[in-house]
Write a protein that holds these residues in place. Structure first.
Motif, PDB file in Angstrom:
ATOM      1  N   ILE A 105       0.853  -1.189   0.000  1.00 37.20           N
ATOM      2  CA  ILE A 105       0.000   0.000   0.000  1.00 37.20           C
ATOM      3  C   ILE A 105       0.887   1.236   0.000  1.00 37.20           C
ATOM      4  CG2 ILE A 105      -1.949  -1.156   1.093  1.00 37.20           C
ATOM      5  CD1 ILE A 105      -1.220   0.198   3.728  1.00 37.20           C
ATOM      6  N   ASN A 106       0.490   2.194  -0.803  1.00 36.85           N
ATOM      7  CA  ASN A 106       1.169   3.479  -0.929  1.00 36.85           C
ATOM      8  C   ASN A 106       0.136   4.543  -0.613  1.00 36.85           C
ATOM      9  OD1 ASN A 106       2.326   5.919  -2.019  1.00 36.85           O
ATOM     10  ND2 ASN A 106       1.375   5.376  -3.991  1.00 36.85           N
ATOM     11  N   LEU A 107       0.144   5.034   0.618  1.00 38.03           N
ATOM     12  CA  LEU A 107      -0.831   6.017   1.083  1.00 38.03           C
ATOM     13  C   LEU A 107      -0.088   7.255   1.544  1.00 38.03           C
ATOM     14  CD1 LEU A 107      -3.225   3.709   3.170  1.00 38.03           C
ATOM     15  CD2 LEU A 107      -3.459   4.392   0.778  1.00 38.03           C
ATOM     16  N   GLN A 108      -0.051   8.278   0.701  1.00 37.00           N
ATOM     17  CA  GLN A 108       0.621   9.514   1.073  1.00 37.00           C
ATOM     18  C   GLN A 108      -0.232  10.257   2.104  1.00 37.00           C
ATOM     19  OE1 GLN A 108       0.858  11.028  -2.953  1.00 37.00           O
ATOM     20  NE2 GLN A 108      -0.704  12.591  -2.531  1.00 37.00           N
ATOM     21  N   PRO A 109       0.354  11.230   2.813  1.00 37.60           N
ATOM     22  CA  PRO A 109      -0.371  11.849   3.934  1.00 37.60           C
ATOM     23  C   PRO A 109      -1.685  12.519   3.547  1.00 37.60           C
ATOM     24  CG  PRO A 109       1.967  12.309   4.115  1.00 37.60           C
ATOM     25  CD  PRO A 109       1.768  11.660   2.780  1.00 37.60           C
ATOM     26  N   THR A 110      -1.713  13.249   2.440  1.00 39.14           N
ATOM     27  CA  THR A 110      -2.928  13.952   2.023  1.00 39.14           C
ATOM     28  C   THR A 110      -3.095  13.810   0.515  1.00 39.14           C
ATOM     29  OG1 THR A 110      -1.834  16.079   1.670  1.00 39.14           O
ATOM     30  CG2 THR A 110      -2.672  15.643   3.900  1.00 39.14           C
ATOM     31  N   GLU A 111      -4.155  14.437  -0.009  1.00 38.15           N
ATOM     32  CA  GLU A 111      -4.446  14.324  -1.439  1.00 38.15           C
ATOM     33  C   GLU A 111      -3.347  14.926  -2.310  1.00 38.15           C
ATOM     34  OE1 GLU A 111      -8.748  14.927  -2.643  1.00 38.15           O
ATOM     35  OE2 GLU A 111      -8.756  15.797  -0.623  1.00 38.15           O
ATOM     36  N   SER A 112      -2.722  15.989  -1.827  1.00 38.53           N
ATOM     37  CA  SER A 112      -1.744  16.689  -2.660  1.00 38.53           C
ATOM     38  C   SER A 112      -0.753  17.432  -1.769  1.00 38.53           C
ATOM     39  CB  SER A 112      -2.460  17.681  -3.576  1.00 38.53           C
ATOM     40  OG  SER A 112      -1.549  18.432  -4.343  1.00 38.53           O
ATOM     41  N   MET A 113       0.483  17.609  -2.294  1.00 38.64           N
ATOM     42  CA  MET A 113       1.483  18.389  -1.576  1.00 38.64           C
ATOM     43  C   MET A 113       1.164  19.881  -1.650  1.00 38.64           C
ATOM     44  SD  MET A 113       5.128  16.646  -2.591  1.00 38.64           S
ATOM     45  CE  MET A 113       4.915  16.889  -4.360  1.00 38.64           C
ATOM     46  N   ASP A 114       1.699  20.620  -0.709  1.00 37.85           N
ATOM     47  CA  ASP A 114       1.692  22.086  -0.781  1.00 37.85           C
ATOM     48  C   ASP A 114       2.999  22.486  -1.478  1.00 37.85           C
ATOM     49  OD1 ASP A 114       1.726  24.801  -0.468  1.00 37.85           O
ATOM     50  OD2 ASP A 114       1.169  24.781   1.646  1.00 37.85           O
ATOM     51  N   HIS A 115       2.945  22.591  -2.789  1.00 35.25           N
ATOM     52  CA  HIS A 115       4.160  22.741  -3.579  1.00 35.25           C
ATOM     53  C   HIS A 115       4.911  24.030  -3.285  1.00 35.25           C
ATOM     54  CE1 HIS A 115       1.754  19.761  -5.714  1.00 35.25           C
ATOM     55  NE2 HIS A 115       2.867  19.325  -6.282  1.00 35.25           N
ATOM     56  N   ALA A 116       4.208  25.056  -2.865  1.00 34.98           N
ATOM     57  CA  ALA A 116       4.866  26.341  -2.642  1.00 34.98           C
ATOM     58  C   ALA A 116       5.721  26.363  -1.387  1.00 34.98           C
ATOM     59  CB  ALA A 116       3.804  27.451  -2.574  1.00 34.98           C
ATOM     60  N   THR A 117       5.394  25.501  -0.411  1.00 32.41           N
ATOM     61  CA  THR A 117       6.080  25.586   0.881  1.00 32.41           C
ATOM     62  C   THR A 117       6.918  24.354   1.212  1.00 32.41           C
ATOM     63  OG1 THR A 117       4.200  24.631   2.089  1.00 32.41           O
ATOM     64  CG2 THR A 117       4.201  27.024   1.749  1.00 32.41           C
ATOM     65  N   PHE A 118       6.724  23.230   0.504  1.00 28.56           N
ATOM     66  CA  PHE A 118       7.394  21.980   0.892  1.00 28.56           C
ATOM     67  C   PHE A 118       8.887  22.024   0.592  1.00 28.56           C
ATOM     68  CE2 PHE A 118       4.240  18.227   1.307  1.00 28.56           C
ATOM     69  CZ  PHE A 118       3.465  18.959   2.175  1.00 28.56           C
ATOM     70  N   ASP A 119       9.655  21.478   1.549  1.00 30.47           N
ATOM     71  CA  ASP A 119      11.076  21.231   1.299  1.00 30.47           C
ATOM     72  C   ASP A 119      11.265  19.753   0.963  1.00 30.47           C
ATOM     73  OD1 ASP A 119      10.956  19.808   3.703  1.00 30.47           O
ATOM     74  OD2 ASP A 119      11.896  21.410   4.879  1.00 30.47           O
ATOM     75  N   THR A 120      12.512  19.314   0.841  1.00 33.35           N
ATOM     76  CA  THR A 120      12.787  17.945   0.409  1.00 33.35           C
ATOM     77  C   THR A 120      12.262  16.922   1.412  1.00 33.35           C
ATOM     78  OG1 THR A 120      14.745  18.692  -0.781  1.00 33.35           O
ATOM     79  CG2 THR A 120      14.603  16.334  -0.274  1.00 33.35           C
ATOM     80  N   GLY A 121      12.437  17.194   2.689  1.00 38.80           N
ATOM     81  CA  GLY A 121      11.976  16.246   3.696  1.00 38.80           C
ATOM     82  C   GLY A 121      10.468  16.074   3.676  1.00 38.80           C
ATOM     83  N   GLN A 122       9.775  17.176   3.493  1.00 34.55           N
ATOM     84  CA  GLN A 122       8.309  17.094   3.429  1.00 34.55           C
ATOM     85  C   GLN A 122       7.854  16.358   2.167  1.00 34.55           C
ATOM     86  OE1 GLN A 122       8.126  21.396   4.014  1.00 34.55           O
ATOM     87  NE2 GLN A 122       6.669  21.094   5.701  1.00 34.55           N
ATOM     88  N   TRP A 123       8.551  16.609   1.042  1.00 32.76           N
ATOM     89  CA  TRP A 123       8.226  15.878  -0.196  1.00 32.76           C
ATOM     90  C   TRP A 123       8.407  14.377  -0.019  1.00 32.76           C
ATOM     91  CZ3 TRP A 123      12.740  13.996  -3.023  1.00 32.76           C
ATOM     92  CH2 TRP A 123      12.374  13.096  -4.041  1.00 32.76           C
ATOM     93  N   LEU A 124       9.451  13.957   0.667  1.00 31.78           N
ATOM     94  CA  LEU A 124       9.739  12.522   0.804  1.00 31.78           C
ATOM     95  C   LEU A 124       8.606  11.783   1.528  1.00 31.78           C
ATOM     96  CD1 LEU A 124      13.563  12.566   1.575  1.00 31.78           C
ATOM     97  CD2 LEU A 124      12.426  11.626  -0.464  1.00 31.78           C
ATOM     98  N   ALA A 125       7.852  12.484   2.362  1.00 29.91           N
ATOM     99  CA  ALA A 125       6.714  11.840   3.018  1.00 29.91           C
ATOM    100  C   ALA A 125       5.613  11.479   2.021  1.00 29.91           C
ATOM    101  CB  ALA A 125       6.146  12.739   4.113  1.00 29.91           C
ATOM    102  N   TYR A 126       5.675  12.065   0.834  1.00 31.43           N
ATOM    103  CA  TYR A 126       4.696  11.786  -0.222  1.00 31.43           C
ATOM    104  C   TYR A 126       5.263  10.861  -1.299  1.00 31.43           C
ATOM    105  CZ  TYR A 126       1.506  15.352   1.536  1.00 31.43           C
ATOM    106  OH  TYR A 126       0.615  16.066   2.312  1.00 31.43           O
ATOM    107  N   CYS A 127       6.404  10.275  -1.041  1.00 30.69           N
ATOM    108  CA  CYS A 127       7.147   9.577  -2.086  1.00 30.69           C
ATOM    109  C   CYS A 127       6.978   8.066  -2.036  1.00 30.69           C
ATOM    110  CB  CYS A 127       8.634   9.942  -1.977  1.00 30.69           C
ATOM    111  SG  CYS A 127       9.544   9.724  -3.518  1.00 30.69           S
TER     112      CYS A 127
END
Length: 472
Positions: A105-127
């Motif tokens: 199962i691949n379940l990212q935290p929410t429907e979509s990232m906040d692209h304007a504010t996310f850094d690399t660590g936050q992106w990896l939680a959606y990866c």
């Protein structure tokens, strides 16, 4: 209604993971992913599962240790939660050693990232999607069946798909661990009903317990008058009694029902198929004729019983029951071209829990095509979505599932002591009958409530057999 026999909960092995190299680089990442893993574990328990949670793995060594823990736990399905990127070496050992099907199962935290504010660590939680093709490739090359669900943590569509896999794993477990009674002998001439008992174990697992009607006879002989009276009172509470019911026949059916309860308990049966022809009113004929009440009560408890020695249909009824669909013993009765309905049902046991109304006991002086006489069940499956579910035995020894979704509807019904339902499959009833017959199904199957093809697709995948979906 008779008390149900609750099956054990499906045992889900859960392992979550991510690449350990990330943790010192992004200190906030691991705690976030662990919170997601805890939420997944909570949602799994909400599906009614017993969860064996081996925690969070960060490298191949931890993956191997988790694999051993899950192997020892005897899980029905292993769920690997891809919280972020992780290497295939972390999950391949889990899949290889578990002796259970694996769902990623691949379940990212929410429907979509906040692209304007996310850094690399936050992106990896959606990866979590990133390693999914890698896992599929490695599983294929290692000979491990691959299946996955992608979505986000509170994505109800994703959780509906996960729920199907969990339910299917529970049914697979019921088949693998089941003890299936087969009592009496084949109805003479029914070549389609004949089942190779070894193929049951080969395709589904489980054990077929071959029984004699004498196993029932000796138990019925020991039933007391008080036990018979109590069972009769139970029947009178559940059923409406037609004026045609003979008092002695009802008492005999109640006595046989008590004997059946003991037979099931003594042999620890999860299902039963039976038939005995009998001669000139001797005791075995009377036992066979007295089965319908007790077999219906057993089926309502979650221990499906099918007449005419129809082992594969008792297994189909078990599948339907464990999916929550009930599953009543069924065959074709007639086609109503005027209304566009297929009429189906059977003389014999019924799944009382899915009756459209209070079931009726009717007295019959003749069981058509069989010897003996007694009481029989008359009822209509609850109106609404239904699925016909059957088990096919192929020429090469492989089993397959057949399924078709329709709707039970109102209309005139025969009053002859049979279970009878009118099913609208959304097409010409003749065309449906031809397509259904062409699957290679026997002339019996289970009719269950709800549309269940999606669940059955998952089950067929876990069993590594074919599902034939009839939808002309």
């Amino acid at each position: 209604m008779a008390d149900t026999t609750a099956p054990p909960p499906v045992k889900v092995g859960l392992v979550a993971g991510g690449l350990g190299a990330y943790w010192p680089q992004f200190p906030d990442l691991l705690p976030q992913l662990q919170r997601s893993a805890e939420r997944v574990s909570e949602r799994m328990r909400g599906l009614g599962a017993e969860v064996v949670d081996v925690g969070f793995i960060s490298d191949a060594q931890e993956g191997a240790a988790a694999a051993e823990r899950l192997r020892a736990a005897g899980c029905d399905i292993i769920v690997g939660f891809l919280t972020t990127y992780m290497t295939a070496t972390m999950l391949v050992p889990v899949a290889q050693r578990a002796d259970a099907p694996v769902l990623l199962i691949n379940l990212q935290p929410t429907e979509s990232m906040d692209h304007a504010t996310f850094d690399t660590g936050q992106w990896l939680a959606y990866c979590g999607a990133c390693p999914l093709p890698e896992m599929a490739n490695a599983f294929a090359r290692c000979g491990v069946p691959f299946r996955s669900v992608s979505g986000y943590l509170e994505d109800e569509r994703a959780w509906a798909r996960i729920g199907r896999w969990v339910r299917a794993a529970g049914v697979r477990a019921a088949l693998r661990r089941g003890r299936h009674g087969l009592m009496g002998h084949l109805y003479p001439g029914m070549l389609d009903v004949s089942t190779d008992l070894t193929l049951v174990s080969a395709n589904f697992g489980g054990h077929v317990e071959v029984l004699e009607f004498d196993d029932l006879r000796v138990r019925v002989e020991k039933v007391t008058e008080a036990e018979t009276a109590a069972k009769r009172a139970e029947a009178e509470k559940i059923f409406e009694l037609d004026a045609s019911v003979d008092e002695d026949d009802l008492t005999w059916a109640a006595r046989v029902s008590v004997g059946l309860d003991r037979l099931v308990e003594d042999f620890e049966l999860d299902s039963l198929a039976y038939y005995h022809r009998g001669l000139d009113g001797e005791v075995h004929e009377r036992l066979g004729a007295g089965m319908i009440l007790g077999a219906s009560l057993l089926t309502a408890r979650g221990i499906p019983a099918a007449g005419e020695y129809e082992l594969r249909t008792s297994l189909a009824m078990l599948i339907a029951d464990r999916l929550g669909a009930g599953g009543s013993f069924t065959e074709l009765q007639a086609l109503d071209f005027h209304r566009g309905h297929v009429e189906m049902g059977h003389d014999g046991p019924a799944h009382l829990a899915i009756s459209a109304r209070r079931p009726l006991l009717r007295g019959l002086g003749v069981y058509h095509g069989k010897r003996g006489y007694g009481v029989s069940v008359e009822f209509d499956v609850r109106h609404g979505p239904v699925t016909a579910i059957g088990v096919i035995q192929r020429r090469d020894g492989r089993f397959a599932l057949a399924a078709s979704e329709g709707e039970t509807v109102d209309g005139p019904l025969l009053k002859i002591g049979n279970t009878t339902s009118r099913v609208d499959f959304g097409c010409d009833p003749g065309e449906w009958t031809d397509a259904w017959s062409a699957t290679g199904i026997s002339h019996h199957w289970a009719l269950g409530t709800g549309h269940r093809v999606a669940d059955l697709k998952a089950l067929a995948d876990l069993l590594e057999i074919e599902l034939v979906h009839v939808n002309p």
